[in-house]
Design a protein around this motif. Structure first.
Motif, PDB file in Angstrom:
ATOM      1  N   ASP A  16       0.837  -1.197   0.000  1.00  0.00           N
ATOM      2  CA  ASP A  16       0.000   0.000   0.000  1.00  0.00           C
ATOM      3  C   ASP A  16       0.874   1.250   0.000  1.00  0.00           C
ATOM      4  OD1 ASP A  16       0.819   0.531   2.640  1.00  0.00           O
ATOM      5  OD2 ASP A  16      -1.174   0.260   3.509  1.00  0.00           O
ATOM      6  N   GLN A  17       0.243   2.409   0.099  1.00  0.00           N
ATOM      7  CA  GLN A  17       0.956   3.683   0.019  1.00  0.00           C
ATOM      8  C   GLN A  17       1.932   3.887   1.181  1.00  0.00           C
ATOM      9  OE1 GLN A  17      -2.329   3.298   0.529  1.00  0.00           O
ATOM     10  NE2 GLN A  17      -2.904   4.528   2.312  1.00  0.00           N
ATOM     11  N   ASP A  18       1.784   3.144   2.277  1.00  0.00           N
ATOM     12  CA  ASP A  18       2.698   3.237   3.423  1.00  0.00           C
ATOM     13  C   ASP A  18       3.682   2.068   3.458  1.00  0.00           C
ATOM     14  OD1 ASP A  18       1.546   5.627   4.390  1.00  0.00           O
ATOM     15  OD2 ASP A  18      -0.071   4.487   5.331  1.00  0.00           O
ATOM     16  N   ASP A  19       3.820   1.358   2.344  1.00  0.00           N
ATOM     17  CA  ASP A  19       4.714   0.203   2.198  1.00  0.00           C
ATOM     18  C   ASP A  19       4.356  -0.953   3.127  1.00  0.00           C
ATOM     19  OD1 ASP A  19       6.215   1.224   0.093  1.00  0.00           O
ATOM     20  OD2 ASP A  19       7.639   2.213   1.434  1.00  0.00           O
ATOM     21  N   ARG A  20       3.086  -1.036   3.533  1.00  0.00           N
ATOM     22  CA  ARG A  20       2.628  -2.229   4.249  1.00  0.00           C
ATOM     23  C   ARG A  20       2.361  -3.305   3.210  1.00  0.00           C
ATOM     24  NH1 ARG A  20      -1.734   1.133   7.666  1.00  0.00           N
ATOM     25  NH2 ARG A  20      -2.070   1.756   5.510  1.00  0.00           N
ATOM     26  N   ARG A  99       1.279  -2.313  -6.482  1.00  0.00           N
ATOM     27  CA  ARG A  99       1.175  -1.105  -5.648  1.00  0.00           C
ATOM     28  C   ARG A  99      -0.267  -0.646  -5.681  1.00  0.00           C
ATOM     29  NH1 ARG A  99       4.890   0.971  -2.103  1.00  0.00           N
ATOM     30  NH2 ARG A  99       6.994   0.654  -2.825  1.00  0.00           N
ATOM     31  N   PHE A 102      -4.381   1.479   0.335  1.00  0.00           N
ATOM     32  CA  PHE A 102      -4.870   0.578   1.375  1.00  0.00           C
ATOM     33  C   PHE A 102      -6.331   0.236   1.095  1.00  0.00           C
ATOM     34  CE2 PHE A 102      -7.239  -0.121   5.261  1.00  0.00           C
ATOM     35  CZ  PHE A 102      -6.493  -1.112   5.874  1.00  0.00           C
ATOM     36  N   TRP A 124      -2.359  -6.762   7.013  1.00  0.00           N
ATOM     37  CA  TRP A 124      -1.357  -5.830   6.512  1.00  0.00           C
ATOM     38  C   TRP A 124      -0.208  -5.788   7.520  1.00  0.00           C
ATOM     39  CZ3 TRP A 124      -1.472  -3.720   1.778  1.00  0.00           C
ATOM     40  CH2 TRP A 124      -2.699  -3.676   1.105  1.00  0.00           C
ATOM     41  N   ARG A 126       3.705  -4.102   8.443  1.00  0.00           N
ATOM     42  CA  ARG A 126       4.807  -3.172   8.191  1.00  0.00           C
ATOM     43  C   ARG A 126       6.093  -4.004   8.158  1.00  0.00           C
ATOM     44  NH1 ARG A 126       3.136   1.941   8.542  1.00  0.00           N
ATOM     45  NH2 ARG A 126       1.252   2.360   9.721  1.00  0.00           N
TER      46      ARG A 126
END
Length: 165
Positions: A16-20, A99, A102, A124, A126
């Motif tokens: 996702d956009q937060d690299d999860r 990519r 979320f 999800w 991290r």
């Protein structure tokens, strides 16, 4: 030497956009007890399917994600180990990077249908949570944190990176 019967599968590294990264929780029954494995969503390539057709099908069924374009092929894994996949001498996994923003994963399969595939949840993660994990479950690949860190920090490889167990 006799031919090796390997299960060919495709998997999605969904970031996702937060690299999860989204991982499926597999609860695999074994004679010695259930083994929990956290792995990228995906599954077996059926006869006559291309890798991307199989990936699209599995993502729709398991997480409810539809692909608009062909994702890049980032990792390749071959594990020859009898018993690693029921009925096979091992597995070949091809991983593709997706990519996306979320989302709450919910595929077309019911919970009972997912359980029949040994999938008992989606989560999800991290990167740091994977690095710090000390639970009894395993990751697939076992060193998932290392290639994932490289993928996040360095971007797409020139060709698929070969992974170990």
């Amino acid at each position: 030497m006799s031919p090796v019967n390997l299960r060919h599968a495709v998997r999605a590294i969904i970031l996702d956009q937060d690299d999860r990264v989204l991982l499926s929780r597999f609860a695999i029954p074994k004679p010695e007890g259930t083994i929990v494995v956290w792995a990228a969503p995906g599954g077996g390539v059926e006869t006559g399917e291309t890798l991307l057709t199989a990936l699209r099908r599995d993502l729709h069924e398991e997480v409810g994600l539809t692909l608009d374009a062909d994702p890049p092929h980032v990792w390749h894994q071959e594990v020859i180990a009898p018993g690693h996949a029921a009925g096979y001498d091992g597995v070949i996994n091809d991983y593709f990077l997706i990519r996306t923003a979320f989302f709450n994963p919910r595929g077309a399969l019911s919970d009972d249908e997912l359980a029949a595939e040994n999938i008992t949840g989606l989560k999800w993660w991290r990167l740091q949570d994977i690095i710090d994990y000390h639970g009894t479950g395993l990751f697939s690949p076992r060193d998932l944190a290392n290639p994932l860190a490289t993928l996040i920090s360095s971007g797409l490889p020139d060709r698929p990176v070969s992974l170990g167990l």
